[in-house]
Design a protein around this motif. Structure first.
Motif, PDB file in Angstrom:
ATOM      1  N   ALA A 308       0.839  -1.201   0.000  1.00 27.76           N
ATOM      2  CA  ALA A 308       0.000   0.000   0.000  1.00 27.76           C
ATOM      3  C   ALA A 308       0.873   1.248   0.000  1.00 27.76           C
ATOM      4  N   LEU A 309       0.269   2.341  -0.448  1.00 34.05           N
ATOM      5  CA  LEU A 309       0.969   3.618  -0.570  1.00 34.05           C
ATOM      6  C   LEU A 309       1.675   4.013   0.733  1.00 34.05           C
ATOM      7  N   GLU A 313       5.700   4.757   0.994  1.00 37.99           N
ATOM      8  CA  GLU A 313       6.176   6.115   1.266  1.00 37.99           C
ATOM      9  C   GLU A 313       6.312   6.311   2.760  1.00 37.99           C
ATOM     10  N   THR A 336      11.005   0.680   0.787  1.00 39.43           N
ATOM     11  CA  THR A 336      11.565   2.032   0.910  1.00 39.43           C
ATOM     12  C   THR A 336      12.678   2.248  -0.098  1.00 39.43           C
ATOM     13  N   ALA A 339      11.245   2.612  -3.558  1.00 40.37           N
ATOM     14  CA  ALA A 339      10.623   3.920  -3.757  1.00 40.37           C
ATOM     15  C   ALA A 339      11.682   4.999  -3.938  1.00 40.37           C
ATOM     16  N   ALA A 343      11.806   3.714  -8.251  1.00 42.42           N
ATOM     17  CA  ALA A 343      10.452   4.034  -8.688  1.00 42.42           C
ATOM     18  C   ALA A 343      10.370   5.249  -9.595  1.00 42.42           C
ATOM     19  N   SER A 344      11.299   6.207  -9.463  1.00 39.02           N
ATOM     20  CA  SER A 344      11.145   7.412 -10.271  1.00 39.02           C
ATOM     21  C   SER A 344      11.249   7.090 -11.755  1.00 39.02           C
ATOM     22  N   CYS A 345      11.990   6.048 -12.125  1.00 35.17           N
ATOM     23  CA  CYS A 345      12.042   5.655 -13.540  1.00 35.17           C
ATOM     24  C   CYS A 345      11.139   4.447 -13.823  1.00 35.17           C
ATOM     25  N   GLN A 347       8.766   3.377 -12.141  1.00 31.91           N
ATOM     26  CA  GLN A 347       7.438   3.674 -11.602  1.00 31.91           C
ATOM     27  C   GLN A 347       7.109   2.802 -10.382  1.00 31.91           C
ATOM     28  N   PRO A 348       6.274   3.335  -9.494  1.00 33.84           N
ATOM     29  CA  PRO A 348       5.943   2.584  -8.277  1.00 33.84           C
ATOM     30  C   PRO A 348       5.331   1.211  -8.572  1.00 33.84           C
ATOM     31  N   THR A 353       7.907   3.279 -17.928  1.00 36.32           N
ATOM     32  CA  THR A 353       7.170   4.364 -18.564  1.00 36.32           C
ATOM     33  C   THR A 353       6.390   3.831 -19.751  1.00 36.32           C
ATOM     34  N   GLN A 354       5.435   4.645 -20.188  1.00 35.97           N
ATOM     35  CA  GLN A 354       4.541   4.204 -21.251  1.00 35.97           C
ATOM     36  C   GLN A 354       5.305   3.789 -22.513  1.00 35.97           C
ATOM     37  N   ASN A 355       6.344   4.539 -22.847  1.00 36.06           N
ATOM     38  CA  ASN A 355       7.096   4.221 -24.067  1.00 36.06           C
ATOM     39  C   ASN A 355       8.144   3.142 -23.828  1.00 36.06           C
ATOM     40  N   TYR A 357      10.881   3.250 -22.460  1.00 35.79           N
ATOM     41  CA  TYR A 357      12.279   3.670 -22.432  1.00 35.79           C
ATOM     42  C   TYR A 357      12.882   3.196 -21.108  1.00 35.79           C
ATOM     43  N   PHE A 358      12.130   3.444 -20.019  1.00 36.33           N
ATOM     44  CA  PHE A 358      12.453   2.818 -18.743  1.00 36.33           C
ATOM     45  C   PHE A 358      11.586   1.566 -18.679  1.00 36.33           C
TER      46      PHE A 358
END
Lengths: 474, 171
Positions: A308-309, A313, A336, A339, A343-345, A347-348, A353-355, A357-358
């Motif tokens: 869970a979120l 976080e 932790t 995150a 996660a920044s690339c 994603q959580p 990413t949608q494309n 690339y990551f």
């Protein structure tokens, strides 16, 4: 004045005619040079022989072997430090027999066992390219100094007797022209099996396990036989060709480590025809399954739900009270760490990413394999790969995360996005950080040396005894 | 004597670390209180679902140093019920809106959900009264999620912003 002018023009004309003649010869040579360059690219000579982009093919790169560093030689046409003095025959011997112009044996870090299969045409083109198409560079290469007994280069003669074949693994059944071309590219120029086949006790490629995967410098060069579970049998020819060209295929996997280098320097420059030929040949390679594998690595997508979120976080309750607390980075909580670092690339939710690339961490071979080595290596050393389509870079965390932290985040990634059977321990990470398991031969070397000396003494005694007897007879 | 004094000093120094456990749910709040607070949050933000762990964290942050916070929440729920505010479009001009204390409480809850923190950040200061609630879960990111991205989270490859988003023609 007039005479002078005429002679001047005549001189000019002569220069033009000579130039045209030279141009004709030059065109022929430049074709051959271009062909040689293509062969050198397909054979990925630069991967080992270029350690610094500004000194193309000037050698000096340390090839990490379990026995110690082997320094790649200068193969520019420098007379003093390179192969400037090589005849074509000497050049061919170095490539196909592993013997340099001074008659010394090369270590099989140079894949001459694969290049043994080079056609005469390709050797000729390579010779022309390396003597005429490459800039001479007087770079001095450090001498390779392996510990005894591997310092005795002549012992490679015996090794060659056992393992130096014709450079090609036997084909499975009949081959059409395209598959035969792929076979040549995979076995000879690409020397794929030098990483992707496991090694025997004496460090030769294990022919019975051809292309079934091996550990190389901490990475796993995966099984690329046609087996649908352990190998790449479930990959289409399009997938394989795209992977070779770009270094990644959505929903399948990405190249890292040595493979990223092979894509960048060699495979991304090959023609689509050649890449599809390689794919077609790989699909014909006899499948070998690892009994530990139950489904293809890229099919894994994790078993546990993402936390869970509130768990992903975390709050440091005294963060506002003690600013120093924010500097504390010793947590071994996988959620932790994920995150904070991933996660920044990616994603959580780990889907990238949608494309892409990551890339997604689910349906990703590095995360779905039954061993975590490639995931751990990617975390430790990052990724830097220039495929035909993109330049991809992932930061390295080797200096920022401890073994226990890498183990925690790798386990988190395996559980939530990849193969849930894989648990990564700090010891595993330490072993991978140190470059993976040492081969048996090396572990036994301290015990082998006294035995080896005994054998050499015995052989010497036999030789002496025989010659004496022969002399006595004569 | 010296040793024990040293130990006491060491324990004192380590005390902040002992308190550094990650906040889950505040010990003093009852499950009923937390549930009521979650439902209130959903009503105030006009959402059917909100994560309960984040709600509990917001409760803990707002209740910090205020033992009567649970009762205040109950009071706000009652007042909203009495004013018939089932939909926030009926909030403006209502009795709750006109009560300064109730309105301030409602705003502090809504702002926690949208901003992902409580308190007021002070620029260039290491200490202020802010409390972290959630980063990716902050509701303010939702409306623009299709075009922009949560800062520090990658939306696409490097330099993706150089090309105009595909949806720009329809926006």
């Amino acid at each position: 004045m007039r005479v002078n002018l005429t002679s001047h023009w005549l001189g000019r004309a002569a220069i033009v005619v000579a130039g045209a003649l030279a141009l004709g010869a030059h065109a022929q040579d430049s074709d051959l040079i271009a062909r040689g360059k293509m062969v050198a690219t397909a054979a990925d000579c630069a991967a080992c022989h270029t350690s610094d982009a500004s000194h193309q093919y000037a050698g000096g790169r340390a090839i990490g072997s379990p026995m110690g560093n082997i320094y790649a030689s200068n193969i520019t046409p420098s007379n003093s430090h390179g192969i400037g003095g090589y005849s074509e025959a000497q050049f061919a011997d170095a490539l196909r027999k592993g013997i340099n112009a001074r008659g010394e044996h090369l270590y099989p870090a140079m894949p001459y066992t694969a290049y043994a299969g080079l056609t005469d045409d390709d050797v000729h083109a390579l010779y022309v390219y390396f003597t005429q198409g490459v800039k001479a560079d007087d770079n001095t290469v450090p001498a390779t100094k392996l510990p005894f007994p591997y310092s005795m280069r002549w012992t490679m003669a015996g090794w060659n007797l056992l393992y130096l074949g014709n450079g090609m693994h036997p084909a499975q059944g009949s081959e059409d022209a395209r598959v035969a071309r792929g076979h040549y590219l995979v076995d000879t120029l690409g020397h794929c099996s030098s990483c992707h086949s496991p090694r025997t006790f004496l460090m030769a490629e294990d022919a019975s396990a051809y292309l079934s995967g091996a550990k190389v410098d901490g990475w796993i060069a995966p099984n690329i036989t046609s087996d649908a579970v352990s190998g790449i049998g479930a990959w289409s020819e399009d997938d394989i060709a795209a992977y070779l060209k770009n270094g990644h295929v959505k929903g399948k996997g990405q190249a890292g480590g040595g493979m990223a280098e092979a894509v960048e320097q060699s495979l991304s420059h090959l023609s689509d025809d050649d890449l599809y030929a390689m794919a077609a040949y790989l699909k014909t390679v006899r499948g070998i399954r690892d009994p530990n594998d139950t489904k293809a690595a890229f099919e894994y997508a994790g078993a546990r739900a993402i936390p869970a979120l509130g768990e992903r976080e975390p709050v440091r309750p005294d963060g506002a009270v003690d600013p120093e607390a924010l500097r504390v980075a010793t947590t071994t909580d996988g959620a932790t760490l994920y995150a904070g670092a991933c996660a920044s690339c990616h994603q959580p939710d780990g889907l990238g990413t949608q494309n892409q690339y990551f890339p997604s961490l689910s349906h990703n071979r590095a995360v779905g394999m039954s061993a975590p080595d490639n995931l751990v290596m990617a975390i430790l050393h990052g990724i830097d790969r220039k495929g035909a389509d993109l330049h991809v870079a992932m930061p390295a965390f080797a200096r920022d995360l401890s073994d226990a932290q890498v183990a925690a985040v790798a386990t988190y990634v395996e559980q939530h996005f990849g193969n849930p059977d894989v648990q990564v321990s700090a010891d595993t990470v330490a072993g991978i950080r140190a470059g993976g398991p040492k081969p048996l031969l090396l572990r036994l070397t301290p015990f082998l040396v006294p035995g080896g000396v005994l054998v050499v003494a015995l052989v010497l005694w036999l030789v002496v005894a025989m010659t004496r007897r022969r002399k006595r007879k004569a | 004597m010296l040793v024990s004094a040293g130990l006491v000093a060491a324990a004192g120094a380590l005390l902040p670390w002992a308190r550094m456990a990650y906040a889950a749910s505040p010990a003093q709040a009852s499950p009923a209180e937390l549930d009521a607070f979650l439902k209130l949050g959903q009503r105030l933000t006009g959402r059917e679902h909100l994560p309960s762990d984040i709600s509990a964290r917001l409760f803990a942050a707002l209740a910090r140093g205020d033992r009567a916070f649970g009762e205040k929440v109950t009071g706000l729920v009652r007042a909203m019920d009495a004013a018939g505010i089932t939909d926030m479009r009926r909030f403006k001009g209502s009795a709750v809106d006109n009560d300064a204390a109730l309105k301030a409480l409602a705003v502090s809850i809504v702002s926690g959900w949208y901003l992902g923190y409580t308190g007021t950040p002070v620029g260039l200061a290491v200490k202020d009264d802010t409390q972290f609630i959630t980063y990716t879960g902050a509701l303010m990111f939702e409306p623009t999620r299709d075009v922009t991205v949560i800062p520090t989270y990658a939306r696409a490859g490097t330099d993706y912003w150089a090309a105009a988003p595909a949806s720009i023609a329809t926006d």
